[in-house]
Design a protein around this motif. Sequence first.
Motif, PDB file in Angstrom:
ATOM      1  N   PRO A   1      -6.992  -2.481  -5.885  1.00 20.20           N
ATOM      2  CA  PRO A   1      -7.110  -2.732  -7.326  1.00 20.20           C
ATOM      3  C   PRO A   1      -6.991  -1.462  -8.171  1.00 20.20           C
ATOM      4  CG  PRO A   1      -8.772  -3.968  -6.138  1.00 20.20           C
ATOM      5  CD  PRO A   1      -8.127  -3.056  -5.143  1.00 20.20           C
ATOM      6  N   THR A   2      -7.637  -0.382  -7.729  1.00 22.56           N
ATOM      7  CA  THR A   2      -7.577   0.855  -8.528  1.00 22.56           C
ATOM      8  C   THR A   2      -6.165   1.433  -8.535  1.00 22.56           C
ATOM      9  OG1 THR A   2      -8.382   2.060  -6.581  1.00 22.56           O
ATOM     10  CG2 THR A   2     -10.001   1.461  -8.255  1.00 22.56           C
ATOM     11  N   ASP A   3      -5.479   1.385  -7.411  1.00 21.78           N
ATOM     12  CA  ASP A   3      -4.096   1.868  -7.378  1.00 21.78           C
ATOM     13  C   ASP A   3      -3.175   0.943  -8.164  1.00 21.78           C
ATOM     14  OD1 ASP A   3      -4.685   4.129  -5.951  1.00 21.78           O
ATOM     15  OD2 ASP A   3      -4.116   3.312  -4.005  1.00 21.78           O
TER      16      ASP A   3
ATOM     17  N   VAL B   1      -0.459   8.222  -6.691  1.00 21.73           N
ATOM     18  CA  VAL B   1      -0.595   6.863  -6.157  1.00 21.73           C
ATOM     19  C   VAL B   1       0.446   6.641  -5.059  1.00 21.73           C
ATOM     20  CG1 VAL B   1      -0.421   4.389  -6.641  1.00 21.73           C
ATOM     21  CG2 VAL B   1      -1.422   5.914  -8.345  1.00 21.73           C
ATOM     22  N   LEU B   2       0.012   6.115  -3.918  1.00 27.18           N
ATOM     23  CA  LEU B   2       0.926   5.618  -2.897  1.00 27.18           C
ATOM     24  C   LEU B   2       1.076   4.125  -3.112  1.00 27.18           C
ATOM     25  CD1 LEU B   2      -0.141   7.294   0.487  1.00 27.18           C
ATOM     26  CD2 LEU B   2       2.026   7.594  -0.710  1.00 27.18           C
ATOM     27  N   ALA B   3       2.329   3.650  -3.238  1.00 21.58           N
ATOM     28  CA  ALA B   3       2.532   2.227  -3.501  1.00 21.58           C
ATOM     29  C   ALA B   3       3.950   1.813  -3.147  1.00 21.58           C
ATOM     30  CB  ALA B   3       2.250   1.903  -4.972  1.00 21.58           C
ATOM     31  N   GLY B   4       4.112   0.538  -2.828  1.00 15.42           N
ATOM     32  CA  GLY B   4       5.427  -0.036  -2.591  1.00 15.42           C
ATOM     33  C   GLY B   4       5.536  -1.361  -3.314  1.00 15.42           C
TER      34      GLY B   4
ATOM     35  N   SER C   1       9.779   2.569  -3.191  1.00 18.08           N
ATOM     36  CA  SER C   1       8.606   3.414  -3.052  1.00 18.08           C
ATOM     37  C   SER C   1       8.124   3.639  -4.478  1.00 18.08           C
ATOM     38  CB  SER C   1       8.941   4.752  -2.389  1.00 18.08           C
ATOM     39  OG  SER C   1       7.822   5.613  -2.480  1.00 18.08           O
ATOM     40  N   ALA C   2       7.135   2.857  -4.883  1.00 22.25           N
ATOM     41  CA  ALA C   2       6.606   2.966  -6.248  1.00 22.25           C
ATOM     42  C   ALA C   2       5.796   4.238  -6.432  1.00 22.25           C
ATOM     43  CB  ALA C   2       5.761   1.740  -6.578  1.00 22.25           C
ATOM     44  N   THR C   3       5.572   4.952  -5.324  1.00 23.37           N
ATOM     45  CA  THR C   3       4.945   6.268  -5.369  1.00 23.37           C
ATOM     46  C   THR C   3       5.740   7.205  -6.271  1.00 23.37           C
ATOM     47  OG1 THR C   3       4.292   5.924  -3.073  1.00 23.37           O
ATOM     48  CG2 THR C   3       4.165   8.181  -3.915  1.00 23.37           C
ATOM     49  N   LYS C   4       7.035   6.969  -6.366  1.00 22.37           N
ATOM     50  CA  LYS C   4       7.937   7.891  -7.048  1.00 22.37           C
ATOM     51  C   LYS C   4       7.942   7.631  -8.559  1.00 22.37           C
ATOM     52  CE  LYS C   4       8.985   9.259  -2.839  1.00 22.37           C
ATOM     53  NZ  LYS C   4       8.395   8.258  -1.934  1.00 22.37           N
ATOM     54  N   TYR C   5       9.048   7.168  -9.107  1.00 21.36           N
ATOM     55  CA  TYR C   5       9.190   7.091 -10.562  1.00 21.36           C
ATOM     56  C   TYR C   5       8.266   6.065 -11.205  1.00 21.36           C
ATOM     57  CZ  TYR C   5      13.200  10.098 -10.081  1.00 21.36           C
ATOM     58  OH  TYR C   5      14.002  11.173  -9.802  1.00 21.36           O
ATOM     59  N   LEU C   6       8.033   4.938 -10.551  1.00 16.89           N
ATOM     60  CA  LEU C   6       7.219   3.908 -11.179  1.00 16.89           C
ATOM     61  C   LEU C   6       5.793   4.392 -11.413  1.00 16.89           C
ATOM     62  CD1 LEU C   6       8.638   0.836  -9.260  1.00 16.89           C
ATOM     63  CD2 LEU C   6       8.941   1.357 -11.683  1.00 16.89           C
TER      64      LEU C   6
ATOM     65  N   ALA D   1       0.796  -1.227   0.000  1.00 14.23           N
ATOM     66  CA  ALA D   1       0.000   0.000   0.000  1.00 14.23           C
ATOM     67  C   ALA D   1       0.833   1.282   0.000  1.00 14.23           C
ATOM     68  CB  ALA D   1      -0.955   0.007   1.197  1.00 14.23           C
ATOM     69  N   SER D   2       2.119   1.191   0.299  1.00 11.59           N
ATOM     70  CA  SER D   2       3.008   2.358   0.273  1.00 11.59           C
ATOM     71  C   SER D   2       4.442   1.866   0.284  1.00 11.59           C
ATOM     72  CB  SER D   2       2.762   3.259   1.495  1.00 11.59           C
ATOM     73  OG  SER D   2       3.188   2.601   2.688  1.00 11.59           O
ATOM     74  N   GLY D   3       5.366   2.791   0.042  1.00  7.89           N
ATOM     75  CA  GLY D   3       6.768   2.428   0.131  1.00  7.89           C
ATOM     76  C   GLY D   3       7.136   1.952   1.521  1.00  7.89           C
ATOM     77  N   MET D   4       6.604   2.626   2.551  1.00  4.91           N
ATOM     78  CA  MET D   4       6.911   2.228   3.923  1.00  4.91           C
ATOM     79  C   MET D   4       6.268   0.895   4.280  1.00  4.91           C
ATOM     80  SD  MET D   4       9.191   4.007   5.251  1.00  4.91           S
ATOM     81  CE  MET D   4       9.085   3.034   6.750  1.00  4.91           C
ATOM     82  N   ALA D   5       5.133   0.556   3.665  1.00  6.59           N
ATOM     83  CA  ALA D   5       4.555  -0.768   3.883  1.00  6.59           C
ATOM     84  C   ALA D   5       5.474  -1.840   3.310  1.00  6.59           C
ATOM     85  CB  ALA D   5       3.170  -0.852   3.241  1.00  6.59           C
ATOM     86  N   ALA D   6       6.118  -1.531   2.178  1.00  6.52           N
ATOM     87  CA  ALA D   6       7.082  -2.456   1.596  1.00  6.52           C
ATOM     88  C   ALA D   6       8.309  -2.591   2.496  1.00  6.52           C
ATOM     89  CB  ALA D   6       7.493  -1.975   0.204  1.00  6.52           C
ATOM     90  N   VAL D   7       8.810  -1.461   2.991  1.00  3.04           N
ATOM     91  CA  VAL D   7       9.949  -1.480   3.918  1.00  3.04           C
ATOM     92  C   VAL D   7       9.601  -2.285   5.171  1.00  3.04           C
ATOM     93  CG1 VAL D   7      11.396  -0.053   5.432  1.00  3.04           C
ATOM     94  CG2 VAL D   7      10.932   0.693   3.083  1.00  3.04           C
TER      95      VAL D   7
END
Length: 385
Positions: free
Chosen positions: A231-233, A202-205, A191-196, A72-78
């Motif tokens: 799903p939408t993100d 979108v907030l994503a990890g 943090s896929a929020t960034k370049y990806l 759900a976010s880069g920090m969730a991935a971390v």
Amino acid sequence: MKIDSLIVKGIDAKDNPDHAVVPPIYLATTYVQEDLHDFQSYAYARGGNPTRNNLEHLFSKIEQADYAYAFASGMAAVSAVFSLLHSGDKVLLNNNVYGGTYRYASNLFRDRGINYELVHDFNDLTAEDLDDDVAALYVETPSNPLLRVADIQRLAAVAHQKGKLLIVDNTFLTAYYQNPLALGADVVLYSATKYLSGHADVLAGLVATNQESIAVKLKFLQNTLGGILSPTDSYALIRGIKTLSVRLDRQEENTDRIIKFFSTHPGIEHLYYPGSFSREEKAIQERQASGHGSVISIRLTPEYDQDRFVAALSLFDLAVSLGGVESLICQPATMTHESFDADLQQKIGITKGLLRLAIGIENGEDLLEDLTQALDKAKQKKHLE
């Protein structure tokens, strides 16, 4: 197939029932099963969703990874990656790591019985420096915000010599420029929020690995902790990834021009970009990456007023984050790395005089004109007082 074609091609239309070029968004939270003895792949959306799985499949192809997971976010991935550690473990972090990552380590590790140590220069690290309790090396390269470069291939050899994990945060470059797994890293995260994503919406990890034992744990953590990407993100991130290569090409082109401009401007006391710290780091960056990305940091000379410089900018918005199509500027000491106490900031060099710029896809000449006029105003007004 070249990575830029792979990025655009993305997901095979044959992978969905109607052969749609754009994969559908599945919003269902639960899925009907055939009978008590024949369960299908999907049961409940936290455990798996076709749209999210499409994204994970696309990401795994781009990363040349066997396994990939969206959060759900880069920090969730971390957080998921740090959950691979156990009580008694120790992790080594580069000292100018992202502020959110440091906040996690400095506040949450102790309660879990995990220790951490900040490493000034990972390129000086040897196998003899790895105590028995060290479980993992966690490195950003280039680092945030001083753009230090670490040798991923050498660190992988050092870590694996002692049976340790190498975890690489590749947010600043993405697989378009750098592939940590191919260089020997055990885990790569973003943090896929960034370049990806690329559009600041979108907030994503994302996390990828080639090791099945790690993948099983990450899948368990994704399902159990529930920090999944919606799903939408997931759909929005798939769409963002399709333009990754063209965005990065334009952003790096603009960044090259700005680096050249700053390199000779009297108002710039120090300029930071990947490879700027030393000849060694320049050689490492050129060896392990095909580009340097579009984040740089600067310090102004005393003759230029920092507050007026920032206030005079029109194309660079004062905001945290990076990697979107728009250019941004921030003060890491107060905006992204405020979790570092003042003494540590001073020791590392993340002081209030440091400004981080994330270069967007605007017209390059317009960006240079904006920086020029802002620097002019910063000096002229200072002299009028």
